[in-house]
Motif scaffolding. Sequence first.
Motif, short mmCIF file in Angstrom:
data_model
loop_
_atom_site.label_atom_id
_atom_site.label_comp_id
_atom_site.label_asym_id
_atom_site.label_seq_id
_atom_site.Cartn_x
_atom_site.Cartn_y
_atom_site.Cartn_z
N CYS A 222 0.82 -1.20 0.00
CA CYS A 222 0.00 0.00 0.00
C CYS A 222 0.86 1.26 0.00
O CYS A 222 0.55 2.24 -0.71
CB CYS A 222 -0.92 -0.02 1.22
SG CYS A 222 -2.22 1.23 1.16
N LEU A 223 1.93 1.26 0.78
CA LEU A 223 2.79 2.44 0.87
C LEU A 223 3.47 2.73 -0.47
O LEU A 223 3.57 3.89 -0.88
CB LEU A 223 3.85 2.24 1.96
CG LEU A 223 4.77 3.44 2.24
CD1 LEU A 223 3.97 4.68 2.60
CD2 LEU A 223 5.76 3.10 3.35
N GLY A 224 3.92 1.68 -1.16
CA GLY A 224 4.52 1.87 -2.48
C GLY A 224 3.54 2.52 -3.44
O GLY A 224 3.92 3.42 -4.22
N TYR A 225 2.27 2.12 -3.37
CA TYR A 225 1.26 2.74 -4.22
C TYR A 225 1.07 4.21 -3.87
O TYR A 225 0.98 5.07 -4.76
CB TYR A 225 -0.09 2.01 -4.11
CG TYR A 225 -1.21 2.86 -4.63
CD1 TYR A 225 -1.40 3.01 -6.01
CD2 TYR A 225 -2.04 3.58 -3.77
CE1 TYR A 225 -2.40 3.84 -6.50
CE2 TYR A 225 -3.03 4.40 -4.25
CZ TYR A 225 -3.20 4.53 -5.62
OH TYR A 225 -4.18 5.35 -6.10
N GLY B 112 3.23 11.20 -6.00
CA GLY B 112 4.13 11.78 -6.99
C GLY B 112 3.39 12.15 -8.26
O GLY B 112 3.61 13.23 -8.84
N TRP B 113 2.47 11.28 -8.70
CA TRP B 113 1.71 11.53 -9.93
C TRP B 113 0.80 12.76 -9.75
O TRP B 113 0.72 13.62 -10.63
CB TRP B 113 0.88 10.30 -10.29
CG TRP B 113 0.30 10.37 -11.67
CD1 TRP B 113 0.83 9.87 -12.82
CD2 TRP B 113 -0.94 11.01 -12.04
NE1 TRP B 113 0.01 10.16 -13.89
CE2 TRP B 113 -1.08 10.86 -13.44
CE3 TRP B 113 -1.93 11.69 -11.34
CZ2 TRP B 113 -2.17 11.34 -14.14
CZ3 TRP B 113 -3.01 12.19 -12.04
CH2 TRP B 113 -3.13 12.01 -13.42
N VAL C 192 -7.16 18.81 0.16
CA VAL C 192 -7.72 17.79 1.06
C VAL C 192 -7.23 16.40 0.67
O VAL C 192 -6.82 15.61 1.54
CB VAL C 192 -9.27 17.84 1.05
CG1 VAL C 192 -9.85 16.71 1.90
CG2 VAL C 192 -9.76 19.19 1.56
N MET C 193 -7.27 16.09 -0.62
CA MET C 193 -6.81 14.77 -1.08
C MET C 193 -5.31 14.61 -0.87
O MET C 193 -4.83 13.51 -0.49
CB MET C 193 -7.17 14.56 -2.55
CG MET C 193 -6.83 13.17 -3.07
SD MET C 193 -7.62 11.83 -2.14
CE MET C 193 -9.32 12.02 -2.67
N LEU C 194 -4.55 15.65 -1.11
CA LEU C 194 -3.10 15.59 -0.87
C LEU C 194 -2.80 15.41 0.61
O LEU C 194 -1.87 14.66 0.98
CB LEU C 194 -2.43 16.86 -1.39
CG LEU C 194 -2.42 17.04 -2.92
CD1 LEU C 194 -1.79 18.38 -3.29
CD2 LEU C 194 -1.67 15.90 -3.61
N ALA C 195 -3.60 16.06 1.47
CA ALA C 195 -3.44 15.86 2.91
C ALA C 195 -3.77 14.44 3.31
O ALA C 195 -3.09 13.84 4.16
CB ALA C 195 -4.35 16.84 3.67
N HIS C 196 -4.78 13.86 2.67
CA HIS C 196 -5.14 12.46 2.93
C HIS C 196 -4.00 11.53 2.55
O HIS C 196 -3.65 10.60 3.28
CB HIS C 196 -6.41 12.10 2.16
CG HIS C 196 -6.74 10.64 2.19
ND1 HIS C 196 -6.31 9.76 1.21
CD2 HIS C 196 -7.43 9.90 3.08
CE1 HIS C 196 -6.73 8.55 1.50
NE2 HIS C 196 -7.42 8.61 2.63
N HIS C 197 -3.41 11.77 1.37
CA HIS C 197 -2.28 10.96 0.92
C HIS C 197 -1.08 11.09 1.86
O HIS C 197 -0.44 10.10 2.22
CB HIS C 197 -1.88 11.37 -0.50
CG HIS C 197 -2.67 10.69 -1.57
ND1 HIS C 197 -4.01 10.44 -1.44
CD2 HIS C 197 -2.32 10.20 -2.79
CE1 HIS C 197 -4.44 9.83 -2.53
NE2 HIS C 197 -3.44 9.66 -3.36
N ALA C 198 -0.80 12.33 2.27
CA ALA C 198 0.33 12.57 3.16
C ALA C 198 0.13 11.89 4.51
O ALA C 198 1.05 11.28 5.07
CB ALA C 198 0.54 14.07 3.35
#
Length: 245
Positions: A78-81, A87-88, A98-104
């Motif tokens: 999951c972390l690799g994804y 990055g994409w 909000v989505m970038l914060a979720h990913h971070a």
Amino acid sequence: MPMLEVICSLIGWLCLYFLFVCTFTQRGPEWNCRLVTLSHGVLIVLLTAYVVFVDGPWPFTHAGTENTELQSFALAVCLGYFFFDMGWCVCYHTEGPVMLAHHAASIAGILLALLTGVSGCETCGVIFGSELTNPLLQTRWFLRQVGLYDSLLGDAVDLLFILLFATVRVGVGTVMFYCELTSPRTSMIMKLGGVVMYGLAWVFMVDIARFGYKKSKAKYKRWIENHKLKDMDRQKVGGHSDKSE
């Protein structure tokens, strides 16, 4: 060893992305990225479902315990994804804050679970609940691209997505959040991470509720208009028959 698995996972998702790029040459980058996201969603849901429901231990009662090998493997995949997708998204500027914060937050939480060697149990549970609705989200996007979203299938996908998000991500997620906060084994930093993820889940839930309300309102308005048109057509047909008599 977990970091090697994470690197291998990242390389694997990158290779899958470039495979889709070479296969779907007429499609744009987002199409190929969403295919990777769909593939990850299906794979990680199946993997974490096995980890949570079969291999164990149960996250509601064993939060903060040491990671098993299978839990570490699922977290590495999951972390690799998430590294790939983060990055994409940064490169193509497709997602909001909000989505970038979720990913971070997801990257930080999974990374902490791998580095500390504990809390893999509840982290896999959170991943399962978070990713369960992801295939539906991607299906919705693909239906839009091929012109099939405004159909019964599109309505079914939206309804199932809203129901699953509300019951699993928010409903069951609230129980999971409480168990993590009250567990004496869970570290304070993991509890803080749980607060962040739970808060983001509610942000998404509010947006989804607004979307559901607007779509239901538009559907009802369209139904009323169609009903009025049918009544007008019936009245015209009745008027013509009266004149002919």
